[in-house]
Design an enzyme around this catalytic site. Structure first.
Site, PDB file in Angstrom:
ATOM      1  CB  CYS A 172      -1.004  -0.025   1.149  1.00 35.77           C
ATOM      2  SG  CYS A 172      -2.371   1.137   0.895  1.00 35.77           S
ATOM      3  CG  HIS A 182      -4.123  -3.647   2.160  1.00 39.41           C
ATOM      4  ND1 HIS A 182      -3.235  -3.263   3.148  1.00 39.41           N
ATOM      5  CD2 HIS A 182      -4.717  -2.518   1.736  1.00 39.41           C
ATOM      6  CE1 HIS A 182      -3.299  -1.949   3.309  1.00 39.41           C
ATOM      7  NE2 HIS A 182      -4.189  -1.473   2.461  1.00 39.41           N
ATOM      8  CD  GLU A 187      -2.252  -6.477   4.556  1.00 40.25           C
ATOM      9  OE1 GLU A 187      -2.503  -5.322   4.942  1.00 40.25           O
ATOM     10  OE2 GLU A 187      -1.705  -6.727   3.447  1.00 40.25           O
TER      11      GLU A 187
END
Length: 216
Positions: free
Chosen positions: A87, A197, A199
């Site tokens: 990001c 992202h 994750e």
């Protein structure tokens, strides 16, 4: 990740601007030995360094420099040690960021400018597909219609990196579109980065992080 004798040691760099807990959980889920720290020696010596980032480009750069993260990233890359930015952690790898008309110097690992995303709806928030190069290692094993989770109002547009040294390989650039095309990911030797992202991107994100771990 069976068959591996020792887990890869990954430091999630904690400089005050990133979703460090979700990054830690996602990396642990795919078998990494993860530590959240801003300790200089641990960040330098880990197998992989993950640099997250949320919020304003200028604030992230200030926080990173206060934690000597700019020095750590440069030293790791000069030794070919893997670094991954996520990001705003990707955006600060570029030459400069422009927010509200204010220009901030980035780490300048890649020349280029991060600017406002020109789209009918900003921020670009939610799931989107990407256009990865066929020889991408980052997206290996992922379908072309795999979706990743984005949250951002700024991006790198119209980007290409002129390679004048024949010994250097051009970076592999992945694109996405929200109102306009923008850089969604870059693979450049030991330095990888994603605008989205991983994750928070479910199984697709887990595969991508596994691909990263498999490079070191």
């Amino acid at each position: 990740m069976s068959g591996m004798s020792t887990a890869k040691k990954v430091v999630v760099f904690d400089y005050g601007f990133g979703n460090v807990r979700s990054a830690e959980r996602a990396l642990a889920h795919v078998g990494a030995d993860v530590e959240i720290t801003r300790d200089y020696d641990k960040a330098m010596n880990a197998d992989g360094l993950l640099v997250p980032g949320v919020g304003a480009f200028s604030a992230c750069m200030t926080g990173l420099k206060e934690a000597r993260g700019d020095w750590i990233v440069e030293r790791r890359l000069s030794g070919g040690r893997p670094v991954m930015g996520i990001c705003v952690g990707m955006q600060i790898l570029f030459g400069r960021g422009i927010e509200h008309g204010v220009e901030t110097e980035g780490l300048d690992e890649w020349p280029g400018t991060v600017g406002p995303l020109k789209a009918p709806v900003v921020p670009h928030m939610g799931w989107n597909t990407v256009e990865a190069p066929e020889d991408s290692e980052l997206f290996a094993g992922l379908d072309a219609d795999a979706r990743f989770y984005f949250v951002h109002s700024y991006a790198v547009h119209d980007w290409s990196l002129e390679i004048t040294n024949p010994a250097m390989r051009a970076p592999k650039v992945t694109w996405s579109t929200h109102g306009e095309r923008f850089v969604a990911a870059v693979e450049n030797g030991a330095l990888w980065a994603t605008q989205f992202h991983p994750e928070k991107s479910g199984d697709a994100g887990a595969q991508l992080l596994t691909n990263w771990l498999n490079t070191f």
